[in-house]
Design a protein around this motif. Structure first.
Motif, PDB file in Angstrom:
ATOM      1  N   ASP A 241       0.805  -1.221   0.000  1.00  0.00           N
ATOM      2  CA  ASP A 241       0.000   0.000   0.000  1.00  0.00           C
ATOM      3  C   ASP A 241       0.839   1.272   0.000  1.00  0.00           C
TER       4      ASP A 241
ATOM      5  N   TRP B  82      -3.972   7.433   1.911  1.00  0.00           N
ATOM      6  CA  TRP B  82      -5.066   7.131   2.834  1.00  0.00           C
ATOM      7  C   TRP B  82      -6.117   6.304   2.112  1.00  0.00           C
ATOM      8  N   ASP B  83      -6.715   5.352   2.828  1.00  0.00           N
ATOM      9  CA  ASP B  83      -7.761   4.500   2.254  1.00  0.00           C
ATOM     10  C   ASP B  83      -9.008   5.307   1.910  1.00  0.00           C
ATOM     11  N   TRP B  84      -9.361   6.259   2.770  1.00  0.00           N
ATOM     12  CA  TRP B  84     -10.622   6.976   2.640  1.00  0.00           C
ATOM     13  C   TRP B  84     -10.503   8.278   1.860  1.00  0.00           C
ATOM     14  N   GLN B  85      -9.292   8.719   1.548  1.00  0.00           N
ATOM     15  CA  GLN B  85      -9.107   9.989   0.845  1.00  0.00           C
ATOM     16  C   GLN B  85      -7.816   9.869   0.030  1.00  0.00           C
ATOM     17  N   ASP B  86      -7.949   9.437  -1.233  1.00  0.00           N
ATOM     18  CA  ASP B  86      -6.793   9.053  -2.044  1.00  0.00           C
ATOM     19  C   ASP B  86      -5.857  10.219  -2.357  1.00  0.00           C
TER      20      ASP B  86
END
Length: 95
Positions: free
Chosen positions: A17, A67-71
């Motif tokens: 990731d 970030w997973d929620w805000q690329d």
């Protein structure tokens, strides 16, 4: 041939990731703008554990974990020295 005689060092490589990035702008505080290997520009956040120990400047090669929620944002996970960045370029890992 030993690691010392060849001049090659074992460097920290990105996890699944994480991506390589180059710092393009320092935005003050603990934020930088980075250009990632996947072609995206992201706002990078320098975590507290690195903030005062590792100075990050424009042109530095870093590892970013988006970030997973805000690329469009991510955490700076590692900064490579100039010598390490040259090795990564020579081996074709970064442009």
């Amino acid at each position: 041939m030993s690691e010392e005689s060849s001049g090659r060092r074992n460097l920290r490589m990105p996890n699944d990731d994480e991506v390589f990035a180059v710092v393009t702008q320092h935005n003050g505080g603990n934020h930088v703008t980075v250009r990632c290997q996947d072609g995206k520009e992201r706002m990078g956040r320098i975590p507290g554990r690195m903030k005062y120990r590792t100075w990050i400047q424009e042109g530095d090669v870093v590892l970013v974990e988006p970030w997973d929620w805000q690329d469009e944002k991510g955490n700076i996970e590692w900064r490579y020295s100039e010598q390490d960045a040259e090795q990564l370029r020579a081996e074709g890992h970064i442009d």
